[in-house]
Enzyme design. Structure first.
Site, mmCIF file in Angstrom:
data_model
loop_
_atom_site.group_PDB
_atom_site.id
_atom_site.type_symbol
_atom_site.label_atom_id
_atom_site.label_comp_id
_atom_site.label_asym_id
_atom_site.label_seq_id
_atom_site.Cartn_x
_atom_site.Cartn_y
_atom_site.Cartn_z
ATOM 1 N N CYS A 1 0.862 -1.167 0.000
ATOM 2 C CA CYS A 1 0.000 0.000 0.000
ATOM 3 C C CYS A 1 0.904 1.225 0.000
ATOM 4 O O CYS A 1 1.636 1.431 0.948
ATOM 5 C CB CYS A 1 -0.876 -0.026 1.244
ATOM 6 S SG CYS A 1 -1.718 1.494 1.683
ATOM 7 N N GLU B 1 -5.181 2.633 -4.814
ATOM 8 C CA GLU B 1 -4.649 1.426 -5.427
ATOM 9 C C GLU B 1 -4.691 1.619 -6.929
ATOM 10 O O GLU B 1 -5.518 2.379 -7.440
ATOM 11 C CB GLU B 1 -5.461 0.201 -4.985
ATOM 12 C CG GLU B 1 -4.760 -1.100 -5.275
ATOM 13 C CD GLU B 1 -3.294 -1.029 -4.882
ATOM 14 O OE1 GLU B 1 -2.455 -0.897 -5.789
ATOM 15 O OE2 GLU B 1 -2.995 -1.083 -3.686
#
Length: 232
Positions: free
Chosen positions: A8, A110
């Site tokens: 992430c 993302e």
């Protein structure tokens, strides 16, 4: 244009000044500027339990530097820690046992692979609010420099909402799990690992945003504005 980050690798702390002090058991929330494109190596607000009695919001460098490291640059590669291997990796093992934190985030980004490139997607709590990402922190003492406090974000397998986008997602904790995760005297790592499963899909939403967010120099509400059609 910057390369798209790893998972992430970016998130937002736009509502940091509005954290629910009762939920997070914080006596004080300092005045911090809203941030819409938090990136590795930057100072980031995290929540820690100190002295076993109180919690506080501190700014730590994103990218964990193990206490035994010779070069702090190793932290640039340790922005994430896989939940499944926390007890196996020397970089994370001791921090997992004793130095855990929460990383408040009102959303994260993302990048989804498409036929035209990577499309940035923004993931946030359904109906608004703040996620509590599971994190680990460490203190590094180097020669000729002051201590550096740093952290990493724990990742886990994706839920059904995010699986088509990426094969990992941040480990997100529910409010009832904060006490166990933050307690530095809680050393049952098997129990702690059970807290790190995928967050329920029905508690989050995702939508495409513009490639403006790809560059970490860009920081503002435009980063999270939805786009009508996917842009790469």
């Amino acid at each position: 244009m910057e390369a798209t980050p790893r998972m992430c690798g970016r998130f937002t702390q736009a509502q940091i000044a509005e954290l629910d002090r009762e939920v997070f058991k914080l006596l004080h929330v300092p005045a911090l500027e809203p941030r819409y494109n938090v990136a590795p190596t930057q100072p980031v607000a995290v929540i820690r339990e100190r002295n076993g009695t109180s919690r506080q919001l501190d700014l730590l460098r994103w990218g964990l530097i193990p206490s035994w490291a010779n070069d702090p640059a190793i932290g640039n590669r340790l922005i994430n820690a896989r939940a499944e291997s926390l007890t196996d990796k020397p970089s994370f093992r001791e921090a997992f046992e004793r130095r855990r934190c929460l990383v408040p985030a009102d959303g994260f980004y993302e990048w989804q692979k498409t036929a035209h490139g990577k499309q940035p997607m923004y993931v946030r709590p359904m109906g608004g609010g703040v996620f509590a990402l599971a994190g680990l922190w460490e203190t590094w003492h180097g020669p000729g420099t002051g201590p550096i406090e740093s952290f990493t974000i724990v990742t886990t397998e994706p839920n059904t909402l995010l699986a088509p986008i990426h094969d990992r997602m941040p480990a997100i904790l529910a409010a009832g799990q904060y006490d166990r995760w933050l307690d530095p005297h809680h050393h049952d790592t098997q129990e702690l690992q059970r807290l790190l499963g995928p967050y329920p899909s029905d508690r989050m939403e995702v939508y495409p945003v513009a490639s403006y967010v790809n560059d970490p120099k860009n920081d503002g509400p435009a980063c999270i504005e939805p786009v009508e059609e996917a842009q790469c």
